[in-house]
Design an enzyme around this catalytic site. Structure first.
Site, PDB file in Angstrom:
ATOM      1  N   LYS A   5       0.842  -1.185   0.000  1.00 14.90           N
ATOM      2  CA  LYS A   5       0.000   0.000   0.000  1.00 14.90           C
ATOM      3  C   LYS A   5       0.888   1.250   0.000  1.00 14.90           C
ATOM      4  O   LYS A   5       1.932   1.281   0.662  1.00 14.90           O
ATOM      5  CB  LYS A   5      -0.906  -0.031   1.234  1.00 14.90           C
ATOM      6  CG  LYS A   5      -2.007   1.016   1.280  1.00 14.90           C
ATOM      7  CD  LYS A   5      -2.879   0.761   2.498  1.00 14.90           C
ATOM      8  CE  LYS A   5      -3.968   1.791   2.683  1.00 14.90           C
ATOM      9  NZ  LYS A   5      -4.815   1.494   3.874  1.00 14.90           N
ATOM     10  N   SER A  50      -9.569   1.377   3.057  1.00 14.57           N
ATOM     11  CA  SER A  50      -8.735   2.155   2.150  1.00 14.57           C
ATOM     12  C   SER A  50      -7.664   1.316   1.443  1.00 14.57           C
ATOM     13  O   SER A  50      -7.007   1.814   0.523  1.00 14.57           O
ATOM     14  CB  SER A  50      -8.036   3.285   2.912  1.00 14.57           C
ATOM     15  OG  SER A  50      -7.135   2.772   3.885  1.00 14.57           O
ATOM     16  N   SER A 106     -10.127  -1.128   7.029  1.00 16.38           N
ATOM     17  CA  SER A 106      -9.446  -0.910   5.757  1.00 16.38           C
ATOM     18  C   SER A 106      -8.666  -2.107   5.236  1.00 16.38           C
ATOM     19  O   SER A 106      -8.180  -2.075   4.106  1.00 16.38           O
ATOM     20  CB  SER A 106      -8.520   0.307   5.861  1.00 16.38           C
ATOM     21  OG  SER A 106      -9.277   1.487   5.914  1.00 16.38           O
TER      22      SER A 106
END
Length: 527
Positions: A102, A183, A207
């Site tokens: 990420k 996310s 997330s």
């Protein structure tokens, strides 16, 4: 048996036979790791296969927008690993296995750590995050960075999950106009679409769990502090965690085996009790006899989506058929103000944590604090805020410091309450794990309306800091629906074994179809 010997034993047991066809991206992480360690595959060939897949499926074809950049050093890293193998054998348990990260996780290379924001688009971290150093030491190939909800979904109250000003909108590979949830949307989509066998996501509340569930993969949100947060752009040191995302429970456990480590540089670091744990499930254990499972039915949105409830009921029946002792139902009545208190904690800690991060990293002088980011965003609103604003940034900037009585009270009323209440619930009923719904099927992406969270339970583990694992349990019109197992602190090995047995007893999750839209039954986009 030593830990390395246990890992090698598991990898050999997981090896199912000759590779199918020539597409290396169809192999699971465990099989890839075993073949790379055995010399049947080269890191160069595996890395090339995934870079090609990213070009064909993410940058072209369906255009998923899951990967913001590939590592310009990936092929050189793979070649160096192959040379090491010829001289010394495999470097570690992930020798040659590609991993995506990420884009809020520091890498001390030429890739940017930007949290999805154009404000940090050129920010290159001076050193690896602790977990990245662990991956490199294990022989992983850091393949690239994945898109995310900008600032990990903590800039605006009306944001669209999976959208960032750097990467645009990440698309759900099952149906492209559906949302991937956030996310860690890019990491989840990348695994579902076979852009990498493994990815790392981060979670403050949902997330990892939500995008994993909605995209039909496995995600583990570990006990807070067992995976280092040092070198990750923060939201809340009370709740932040990084964790593995993979196509199977065993593959996720394989990645967690490397990620989990005590880091004194992390203010919330925790040591796993009893020495180094073995997270990998025993493949011979496919029953749940003697395991006590509580069925948690008071999740958000319970009873509002009949098809999701039906998937959950099937999951309960599958768990019972495996021999588990079922306690049904189990509930937790939350007093008023608990979730607002959680939000207040995030606001306080985001301001403090982000300012600390920016002060310790080489960012532009006009963007080295939250206050300056707010001004910069406003002056670049056409490109940074074309869809939604920065209400959360403004709320966080208005907060005082962590010595404020209001902050301490919010800690007690939110995360503190949940930690005590969940611990009591598990202890009083002698529960090994709670089984609950992880989330709904994917909703249509709508930049005007924002996200439409229909069902969820992530706050249980997120606020308490306890571990959770989600995996596919069924589908609604071809869209995956996941369930989650939640346990006490450091219960990851037990949760993984439970989830592994559940996984083995069910059908395979739906493969991505890359449909343009579900309603018109259009032909899939070429992939």
């Amino acid at each position: 048996m030593s830990r390395p010997a246990i890992l090698l034993w598991w990898l050999m047991l997981a090896l199912p036979g000759p590779a199918r066809g020539a597409d290396l991206t169809e192999l699971g992480a465990g099989e890839l790791a075993a073949r790379l360690r055995g010399g049947e595959l080269s890191a160069t060939a595996v890395t090339a296969a995934y870079l090609s897949r990213i070009r064909e499926v993410d940058a072209a074809g369906p255009r998923l927008n899951a990967v913001t950049e590939t590592n310009p050093e990936a092929e050189a890293i793979a070649a160096a690993l192959d040379a090491h193998f010829q001289r010394h054998g495999p470097l570690g348990t992930l020798h040659g296995v590609p991993v995506l990260l990420k884009a809020n996780i520091d890498t001390g290379d030429r890739m940017a750590t930007h949290a999805g924001s154009l404000a940090l688009a050129d920010h290159v971290a001076p050193a690896d995050a602790h977990l990245v150093a662990r991956l490199r030491a294990a022989g992983a190939v850091i393949l690239g960075k994945t898109n995310l909800s900008e600032w990990a979904n903590f800039r605006s109250t009306t944001a669209s999950s999976g959208w960032s000003s750097v990467g645009g909108q990440t698309r759900n590979p099952h149906v492209l106009d559906r949302n991937p949830c956030g996310s860690s949307s890019g990491s989840a989509v990348a695994v579902a679409a076979r852009l990498a066998p493994l990815a790392v996501g981060t979670e403050t509340d949902g997330s990892i769990i939500c995008p994993s569930a909605i995209n039909g993969i496995v995600g583990i949100k570990p006990t807070v502090g067992t995976v280092s947060r040092r070198g990750i752009i923060p939201i809340s040191h009370t709740q932040d965690s990084a964790g593995p995302m993979a196509a199977s429970v065993a593959d996720a456990a394989l990645l967690l085996q490397t990620l989990a480590d005590f880091d004194p540089g992390d203010r919330g670091a925790k040591r796993f009790p009893g020495g180094e744990p073995v997270f990998l499930p025993d493949p011979a254990r496919t029953r749940l006899d003697g395991v006590r499972i509580g069925v948690f039915r008071s999740y958000y949105g319970a009873g509002t989506r009949a098809r999701v409830d039906a998937v959950f009921d099937d999951a309960v029946r599958r768990t019972a058929a495996l021999g588990a002792d079922i306690v049904d139902p189990m509930t937790l009545s939350t007093p008023d103000g608990v979730f607002d208190a959680e939000y207040q904690v995030m606001l306080f800690e985001f301001k403090a944590g982000l300012n600390d991060y920016l002060a310790s990293h080489p960012v532009a002088d006009d963007r080295d604090s939250l206050a300056e980011l707010i001004v910069w965003n406003q002056s670049h609103a056409d490109t940074v805020m074309p869809i939604f604003g920065q209400e959360i940034f403004l709320q966080a900037e208005a907060k005082g410091g962590l010595a404020e009585p209001a902050y301490r009270q919010a800690i007690a009323d939110g995360p503190g309450w949940m930690r005590a209440a969940l611990a009591t619930l598990l202890d009083e009923h002698d529960i090994d794990a709670l089984l609950t719904v992880a989330g709904s099927f994917a909703w249509k992406t709508d930049w005007l309306a924002g996200d439409r969270f229909m069902v969820g339970s992530s706050s249980l583990a997120a606020m308490s800091g306890f571990p959770s694992i989600t995996l596919p349990a069924g589908q609604v019109r071809g869209l995956p629906v996941g369930v989650a197992f939640v346990g006490a602190p450091f219960a990851e090995p037990r949760l993984i074994q439970i989830a592994h047995a559940f996984e083995q007893a069910g059908p395979p999750p739906p493969e991505p179809r890359y449909l343009r839209t579900l309603e018109t039954r259009t032909q899939p986009v070429r992939r």
